[in-house]
Design an enzyme around this catalytic site. Structure first.
Site, short mmCIF file in Angstrom:
data_model
loop_
_atom_site.label_atom_id
_atom_site.label_comp_id
_atom_site.label_asym_id
_atom_site.label_seq_id
_atom_site.Cartn_x
_atom_site.Cartn_y
_atom_site.Cartn_z
CB ILE A 84 -1.00 -0.03 1.19
CG1 ILE A 84 -1.95 1.17 1.13
CG2 ILE A 84 -0.31 -0.15 2.51
CD1 ILE A 84 -3.13 1.06 2.09
CB ILE B 114 0.10 7.49 -0.80
CG1 ILE B 114 -1.06 6.64 -0.27
CG2 ILE B 114 -0.38 8.83 -1.34
CD1 ILE B 114 -2.15 6.34 -1.26
N GLY C 192 -4.36 6.99 1.83
CA GLY C 192 -3.99 5.70 2.43
C GLY C 192 -5.16 5.10 3.18
CG ASN D 110 6.01 8.82 9.43
OD1 ASN D 110 6.07 9.18 10.61
ND2 ASN D 110 6.61 9.48 8.46
CE1 TYR E 87 -1.19 0.29 6.84
CE2 TYR E 87 1.11 0.05 7.40
CZ TYR E 87 0.12 0.22 6.46
OH TYR E 87 0.44 0.31 5.13
#
Length: 172
Positions: A96, A98, A108, A137, A142
């Site tokens: 995942i 960006i 995100g 980060n 998460y």
């Protein structure tokens, strides 16, 4: 600000490779040697490898667009496509990413919500992912989104073995 999420097809292969290399490089170039970064990119994000992944029946890629520009993507794996042996009630978020210029705009979170939506459509009970232990980060993001650490596994970056935390979120 207009956003859209769209499933990738084989016609998106070149764009997928372009954004995969760009976002992985942006994310990890400052913490890894150029040799190790390039070795990973050549092994994991070459056209042939990405075509194989795009064609796998239990893998899906989705682009997120911001104002008609591809801003990021997510790769989801189920069943035997998962990078770790997990049960059939699990869906993996393998990648995942960006683009840096689009970060901090909620994209995100939109991709994460797409992953959850996909998992629920497939009757999965949990989603999981691996994140580099030094990607502070991402780990914080998460955990804020309800993931908890359930394990760890090795990740090969060129000739360097790194540690990924396995984070899991129970759905329902």
């Amino acid at each position: 600000m207009t956003t859209k999420i769209r499933k990738c097809t084989l016609e998106d292969l070149r764009k997928l490779q372009e954004i995969s290399v760009e976002t992985f490089t942006e994310t990890f170039k400052d913490q890894n040697s150029a040799e190790n970064l390039n070795a990973y990119l050549e092994r994991a994000l070459n056209v042939k490898q990405l075509e194989k992944e795009l064609s796998h029946p239990f893998s899906q890629f989705f682009f997120v667009y911001l104002n008609h520009e591809v801003a990021g993507y997510v790769k989801l794996n189920a069943n035997d496509a998962q990078s770790e042996a997990m049960d059939e009630e699990s869906l993996e978020i393998e990648r995942i990413y960006i683009k840096s210029k689009f970060q901090k705009r909620g994209l995100g979170k939109q991709l994460l919500n797409k992953a959850i939506e996909t998992a629920l459509e497939q009757d999965k009970k949990k989603i999981w992912l691996g994140v580099w232990e030094h990607n502070d980060n991402a780990v914080a993001f998460y955990k804020m989104m309800g993931f908890v650490q359930t394990g760890c596994h090795s990740f090969q970056m060129g000739d360097e073995e790194q540690l990924d935390l396995i984070l899991t979120k129970t759905l329902g």
